[in-house]
Design an enzyme around this catalytic site. Sequence first.
Site, mmCIF file in Angstrom:
data_model
loop_
_atom_site.group_PDB
_atom_site.id
_atom_site.type_symbol
_atom_site.label_atom_id
_atom_site.label_comp_id
_atom_site.label_asym_id
_atom_site.label_seq_id
_atom_site.Cartn_x
_atom_site.Cartn_y
_atom_site.Cartn_z
ATOM 1 N N LYS A 85 0.797 -1.250 -0.191
ATOM 2 C CA LYS A 85 0.123 -0.011 0.019
ATOM 3 C C LYS A 85 0.750 1.179 0.055
ATOM 4 C CE LYS A 85 -4.658 1.116 0.576
ATOM 5 N NZ LYS A 85 -5.771 0.363 -0.419
ATOM 6 N N THR A 131 -4.412 -5.098 1.130
ATOM 7 C CA THR A 131 -3.600 -3.751 1.193
ATOM 8 C C THR A 131 -4.537 -2.946 2.081
ATOM 9 O OG1 THR A 131 -4.653 -2.926 -0.792
ATOM 10 C CG2 THR A 131 -2.407 -4.137 -0.878
ATOM 11 N N ARG A 250 31.269 32.998 -9.834
ATOM 12 C CA ARG A 250 30.092 32.626 -10.564
ATOM 13 C C ARG A 250 28.791 32.242 -9.463
ATOM 14 N NH1 ARG A 250 29.516 26.350 -12.660
ATOM 15 N NH2 ARG A 250 30.144 25.323 -10.837
ATOM 16 N N GLN A 299 31.887 19.122 -7.049
ATOM 17 C CA GLN A 299 32.506 17.717 -6.596
ATOM 18 C C GLN A 299 33.077 17.760 -5.176
ATOM 19 O OE1 GLN A 299 32.526 18.791 -9.868
ATOM 20 N NE2 GLN A 299 32.438 17.115 -11.145
ATOM 21 N N HIS A 327 21.429 26.417 -13.201
ATOM 22 C CA HIS A 327 22.448 27.196 -13.881
ATOM 23 C C HIS A 327 21.585 28.599 -13.663
ATOM 24 C CE1 HIS A 327 25.339 24.441 -15.098
ATOM 25 N NE2 HIS A 327 24.345 23.839 -16.021
#
Length: 371
Positions: A85, A131, A250, A299, A327
Amino acid sequence: MSKFGALADNSLSIMAKKSLCLNRQPEILEDGNRRGQRKGNFSVLGNGRDIPEDLIRWEGLQPNPSASRDDGREKYEIGAYGYGKNNVKLLYVKREDKYHHEIREYEVDVHLRLGSQKDYLEGDNRDIIATDSQKNTVYLLAKKYGVKSPEEFGILLCAHFLYTYKHVEEVHINVEEYPWMRHQVDGVPHNHAFLFNPTVTRYCQVTQLRNDSPRIRGGLKDLRVLKTTQSSFTDFIQDDYRTLPDANDRIFSTIVTASWDFSTAAGVDFDKVWQTVRNCILENFAGPPSTGIYSPSVQNTLYLAEKCVLDKIEQIYSIEMRMPNKHYFDLDLSKFSKIVDGENKEVYLPADKPSGIIYAQLNRKDITSRL
């Protein structure tokens, strides 16, 4: 090994890895009890949040049986299978007194795998737990035992289905928590009024095989963050295919998804762990309020956040994160010199698609699992 497979949301992992099962070897507690042994009417978990013994019994559980197939089906076999369920919604109100309340709202998925496949192969439904029953079990256990952390509620549900139904071989529980926060009036927390604050979504997954210990995975998703400086895009390979120039300063924005695996449930404050993981991500993304922290790459930021988690929480043996780029591109407004003067450092173009995706999993080299 889990047989739910990818059909059950990749079981435990956002990157579909195989999770390490927790070791069932008992630990000796300070009072001389073995962890998991009876202590009165409760099972000792060692974290001050005992679960009733009638729902935690490892003794006498049988190993997974092989599903039978008749001769006419020798050419085929069922691989991953299960049923359950999904999206069972639950609001739990803890009433300390007439006016002071606590709330937790969950959305729960319950998946079961039975020892027999006769419901699939023969249309024999006698072993199927409806269920509807699974849905009602969520409500009844919440009423009977209360609702604490998502992880503890998942452990409770797994234990219930394995103890109550001897033909259930595996249980998978997914719990997603709705992000409510207490309303404040002039800095004073309100006793019973709350605001929906979807900054980040918490979830967990608990999977347990019969005659085995639960595998517990915590997680967060939809944590969208942005900083306007202290990030660069430099030193990437310059080839004939690249068009983006290097940028020493940036905008860095991402939506963080993270999940982590516990090596034990003993002594774990799951709520505190979740807050610690969230804080590690924000500390390594944002840094100090006045100066921030430099991000040479997504990273590196991701790795530092994962390392922070493993440094601070010894009960986590593995963590993985995804950080897609959201971005915000520079706009060249030099053609409009008659309208605006100077270099544009104020107006950017948001671009959701396409986007880069960065992900990694950090594991402890020496894993000693215990429960």
